[in-house]
Design an enzyme around this catalytic site. Structure first.
Site, PDB file in Angstrom:
ATOM      1  N   HIS A   1       0.828  -1.212   0.000  1.00 38.79           N
ATOM      2  CA  HIS A   1       0.000   0.000   0.000  1.00 38.79           C
ATOM      3  C   HIS A   1       0.861   1.261   0.000  1.00 38.79           C
ATOM      4  CE1 HIS A   1      -2.688  -3.156   1.649  1.00 38.79           C
ATOM      5  NE2 HIS A   1      -3.591  -2.539   0.919  1.00 38.79           N
TER       6      HIS A   1
ATOM      7  N   LYS B   1       6.226  -4.315 -10.735  1.00 42.14           N
ATOM      8  CA  LYS B   1       5.917  -3.924 -12.109  1.00 42.14           C
ATOM      9  C   LYS B   1       5.517  -2.439 -12.178  1.00 42.14           C
ATOM     10  CE  LYS B   1       3.649  -7.180 -14.028  1.00 42.14           C
ATOM     11  NZ  LYS B   1       2.636  -8.124 -14.550  1.00 42.14           N
TER      12      LYS B   1
ATOM     13  N   LYS C   1      -3.667  -8.586  -6.636  1.00 47.77           N
ATOM     14  CA  LYS C   1      -4.095  -9.593  -7.614  1.00 47.77           C
ATOM     15  C   LYS C   1      -5.300 -10.323  -7.065  1.00 47.77           C
ATOM     16  CE  LYS C   1      -2.682 -11.162 -11.634  1.00 47.77           C
ATOM     17  NZ  LYS C   1      -2.006 -10.377 -12.665  1.00 47.77           N
TER      18      LYS C   1
HETATM   19  P1  NAD Z   1      -5.687 -15.616 -21.597  1.00 45.94           P
HETATM   20  O1  NAD Z   1      -6.613 -16.398 -20.775  1.00 45.94           O
HETATM   21  O2  NAD Z   1      -6.226 -14.570 -22.494  1.00 45.94           O
HETATM   22  O3  NAD Z   1      -4.765 -16.576 -22.492  1.00 45.94           O
HETATM   23  C1  NAD Z   1      -3.995 -17.617 -21.997  1.00 45.94           C
HETATM   24  C2  NAD Z   1      -3.848 -18.646 -23.100  1.00 45.94           C
HETATM   25  O4  NAD Z   1      -2.883 -19.630 -22.708  1.00 45.94           O
HETATM   26  C3  NAD Z   1      -5.151 -19.383 -23.392  1.00 45.94           C
HETATM   27  O5  NAD Z   1      -5.412 -19.326 -24.777  1.00 45.94           O
HETATM   28  C4  NAD Z   1      -4.870 -20.810 -22.907  1.00 45.94           C
HETATM   29  O6  NAD Z   1      -5.565 -21.795 -23.641  1.00 45.94           O
HETATM   30  C5  NAD Z   1      -3.369 -20.900 -23.110  1.00 45.94           C
HETATM   31  N1  NAD Z   1      -2.725 -21.938 -22.307  1.00 45.94           N
HETATM   32  C6  NAD Z   1      -3.011 -22.367 -21.066  1.00 45.94           C
HETATM   33  N2  NAD Z   1      -2.167 -23.330 -20.669  1.00 45.94           N
HETATM   34  C7  NAD Z   1      -1.336 -23.539 -21.699  1.00 45.94           C
HETATM   35  C8  NAD Z   1      -0.240 -24.423 -21.901  1.00 45.94           C
HETATM   36  N3  NAD Z   1       0.153 -25.267 -20.976  1.00 45.94           N
HETATM   37  N4  NAD Z   1       0.409 -24.361 -23.098  1.00 45.94           N
HETATM   38  C9  NAD Z   1       0.011 -23.492 -24.046  1.00 45.94           C
HETATM   39  N5  NAD Z   1      -1.007 -22.629 -23.898  1.00 45.94           N
HETATM   40  C10 NAD Z   1      -1.680 -22.652 -22.740  1.00 45.94           C
HETATM   41  O7  NAD Z   1      -4.646 -14.990 -20.556  1.00 45.94           O
HETATM   42  P2  NAD Z   1      -3.735 -13.699 -20.744  1.00 45.94           P
HETATM   43  O8  NAD Z   1      -4.487 -12.531 -20.250  1.00 45.94           O
HETATM   44  O9  NAD Z   1      -3.159 -13.686 -22.109  1.00 45.94           O
HETATM   45  O10 NAD Z   1      -2.584 -13.993 -19.675  1.00 45.94           O
HETATM   46  C11 NAD Z   1      -1.484 -14.828 -19.962  1.00 45.94           C
HETATM   47  C12 NAD Z   1      -0.347 -14.510 -18.994  1.00 45.94           C
HETATM   48  O11 NAD Z   1      -0.006 -13.136 -19.116  1.00 45.94           O
HETATM   49  C13 NAD Z   1      -0.665 -14.744 -17.528  1.00 45.94           C
HETATM   50  O12 NAD Z   1       0.531 -15.139 -16.874  1.00 45.94           O
HETATM   51  C14 NAD Z   1      -1.070 -13.368 -17.056  1.00 45.94           C
HETATM   52  O13 NAD Z   1      -0.903 -13.212 -15.661  1.00 45.94           O
HETATM   53  C15 NAD Z   1      -0.104 -12.517 -17.843  1.00 45.94           C
HETATM   54  N6  NAD Z   1      -0.514 -11.113 -18.014  1.00 45.94           N
HETATM   55  C16 NAD Z   1      -1.700 -10.769 -18.598  1.00 45.94           C
HETATM   56  C17 NAD Z   1      -2.017  -9.425 -18.758  1.00 45.94           C
HETATM   57  C18 NAD Z   1      -3.267  -8.960 -19.464  1.00 45.94           C
HETATM   58  O14 NAD Z   1      -3.406  -7.754 -19.693  1.00 45.94           O
HETATM   59  N7  NAD Z   1      -4.172  -9.825 -19.857  1.00 45.94           N
HETATM   60  C19 NAD Z   1      -1.145  -8.437 -18.295  1.00 45.94           C
HETATM   61  C20 NAD Z   1       0.065  -8.817 -17.716  1.00 45.94           C
HETATM   62  C21 NAD Z   1       0.375 -10.161 -17.581  1.00 45.94           C
END
Ligand code: NAD
Length: 472
Positions: free
Chosen positions: A63, A93, A105
């Site tokens: 915080h 970050k 989170k």
């Molecule tokens: P998402 O749900 O949109 O996509 C994740 C994808 O990964 C899905 O299509 C899923 O089927 C696939 N997947 C799952 N397990 C898998 C495996 N073993 N092998 C291959 N593909 C697999 O999620 P996202 O928002 O793209 O988030 C992905 C990562 O990025 C997470 O670690 C998240 O914390 C991080 N992230 C996301 C954001 C955001 O803005 N969405 C921002 C920062 C970090």
């Protein structure tokens, strides 16, 4: 891989970096720990009338700046340790990209595919209600966003539920209680693709460093580099798209059901279309397919972008990796042991807490938009266009020559919301990379980018604590 403690992995990296700082031990401990964790269990009435209990969390890591900020994920593997680790990464970050928020989170432990849309809506609304009751959401308190398994639709349910609750019903800034909303509900243009666009900018910065590329035996620039991307979700898809558009060869794509490879390059949109039609990326025309998705990580490439989930590159598979650059689109895809192995091998790791910070950066812009109640560019766009047009006409009058129509339009164009958001994102990713890289060079190249990112984050958070003092 479930025995890998994610928060411990994050803290190992923290400790490694903290050793390069001179902050008091107690202060470092305060920065590292997770301040609040709210674990809730609530009932869900399923469409068939049966009742099921759902487990969920919201962790507020630090915080030192308010509000705290971080996504909400839907995952069957969600647990308290993971949520705390992800909240901690959010703190670091935000500090790295100078977004004035603490880290948080949220997670709901569900397999999204097993629930109907109506059930997902009930789960999301109940989760939000629980957050409101415990003061774990609000424009100046804690602002969620999308993460794994969630997107604009879920964020619209969150903001609607928040706005409907008695204490928030007349809150002027209720829209700023969550980001990643649909544009029609106070979202900002460019947010959906922001994380992937930021990942692209980060990789571009790394690839433009001639000295660093030379050490890897690679030419500088993105064009022609072979890339493998794991995860075709929000982050993975947009990263793949921007890399491809800028000349990279998309050699491999990995999803849940398997992996595909074509050394000459895959077209990401065609793969997505094929997946929609056949329910799988496998058997994509012209590509080698395997249902063993983890094997895809080991394929020949210059840049590997894990963009699915944490703990994908571990001591079990790290020795078989061939990539020269690992660009962490996902949070925590490389375990601490695997990280050390890769560094010793000379692999360049672009760390998650920097590389995927584009999402929170543009979420910050969305929050600013919601607080100011006006679309970026609305006040200035036309004025800018008129001024630019006057200047161009004056140049034409002075030279007696006309600009080509296309060039005239391009130069005269006033910045609209998307231009401003993308420009702010690019500026953020470039300056954060330079801060990180500068620190590496100051340490004579003896520290890696992740350690530099942590040092930078620790120093910024520590400064906030020292300036504010400890209450009471
Ligand atoms: P998402 O749900 O949109 O996509 C994740 C994808 O990964 C899905 O299509 C899923 O089927 C696939 N997947 C799952 N397990 C898998 C495996 N073993 N092998 C291959 N593909 C697999 O999620 P996202 O928002 O793209 O988030 C992905 C990562 O990025 C997470 O670690 C998240 O914390 C991080 N992230 C996301 C954001 C955001 O803005 N969405 C921002 C920062 C970090």
């Amino acid at each position: 891989m479930s025995d890998i403690k994610f928060f411990e992995q994050v803290n190992r990296n923290f400790d490694k970096a903290a050793a390069y700082t001179k902050h008091p031990k107690g202060l470092l401990e305060q920065i590292k720990i997770c301040n609040n964790v709210f674990h809730m269990t609530f009932p869900l009435k399923r469409d068939d009338g049966s009742i099921e209990t759902v487990q969920a969390w919201r962790a507020e890591h630090s915080h030192h700046k308010l509000p705290v900020k971080g996504g909400i994920r839907y995952s069957p593997h969600a647990n308290e340790d993971e949520v705390m680790a992800l909240a901690a990464l959010m703190t670091y970050k935000c500090a790295i990209v100078d977004v004035p928020f603490g880290g948080a989170k949220g997670a709901i432990k569900i397999e999204k595919r097993n629930y109907s849309d109506a059930e997902l809506e009930r789960i999301t609304r109940r989760y939000t209600y629980e957050l409101v009751k415990k003061n774990f959401i609000g424009p100046g308190v804690d602002v969620p966003a999308p993460d794994y398994g969630t997107g604009p639709r879920e964020m619209a349910w969150v903001v609607d539920t928040y706005g409907a609750m008695a204490s928030a019903a007349y809150e002027l800034n209720a829209l700023a209680s969550v980001t990643g909303k649909p544009i029609t509900q106070g979202g900002v243009r460019g947010r959906t693709e922001a994380t992937g666009r930021g990942v692209y900018f980060g990789i571009r910065e790394a690839c433009n460093d001639v000295e660093d590329m030379g050490k890897l035996g690679l030419a500088s620039g993105i064009a022609g580099k072979k890339v493998v991307v794991q995860g075709l979700g929000n982050v993975g898809y947009h990263t793949a798209k921007f890399l491809q558009e800028n000349g990279a060869i998309l050699a491999g794509l990995i999803e849940y059901e398997g992996a595909i490879y074509n050394a000459k390059g895959l077209d990401v949109d065609k793969v997505v279309q094929h997946r929609q039609e056949t329910k799988s990326i496998l058997k994509f025309p012209g590509a080698t397919s395997t249902p063993k998705n983890a094997e895809g990580l080991e394929w020949e490439c210059d840049i590997l972008v894990p963009a699915a989930l944490e703990n994908q590159i571990t001591s079990e598979n790290v020795q078989r990796l061939k990539a020269k650059i690992v660009a962490e689109g996902a949070n925590g895809p490389v375990t601490a042991d695997a990280n050390e192995y890769l560094l010793q091998k000379g692999v360049l790791i672009i760390p998650d807490m920097y590389l995927n910070a584009g999402g929170v950066t543009v979420s910050y812009f969305e929050w600013l938009k919601n607080l100011s109640h006006v679309r970026f560019g609305r006040m200035g766009k036309r004025f800018e266009e008129k001024m630019n047009t006057k200047i161009l006409h004056a140049v034409e009058d002075l030279t007696g020559k006309k600009f080509p129509e296309n060039a005239f339009q391009q130069i005269a164009h006033g910045a609209d919301e998307e231009d401003l958001v993308n420009s702010g994102l690019e500026e953020t990713m470039i300056s954060a990379y330079r801060q990180m890289n500068e620190l590496c060079k100051q340490h004579g190249g003896k520290i890696d980018l992740r350690t530099a990112a942590f040092i930078n984050a620790i120093n910024k958070v520590a400064r906030a604590y020292m300036e504010l003092g400890i209450f009471p």
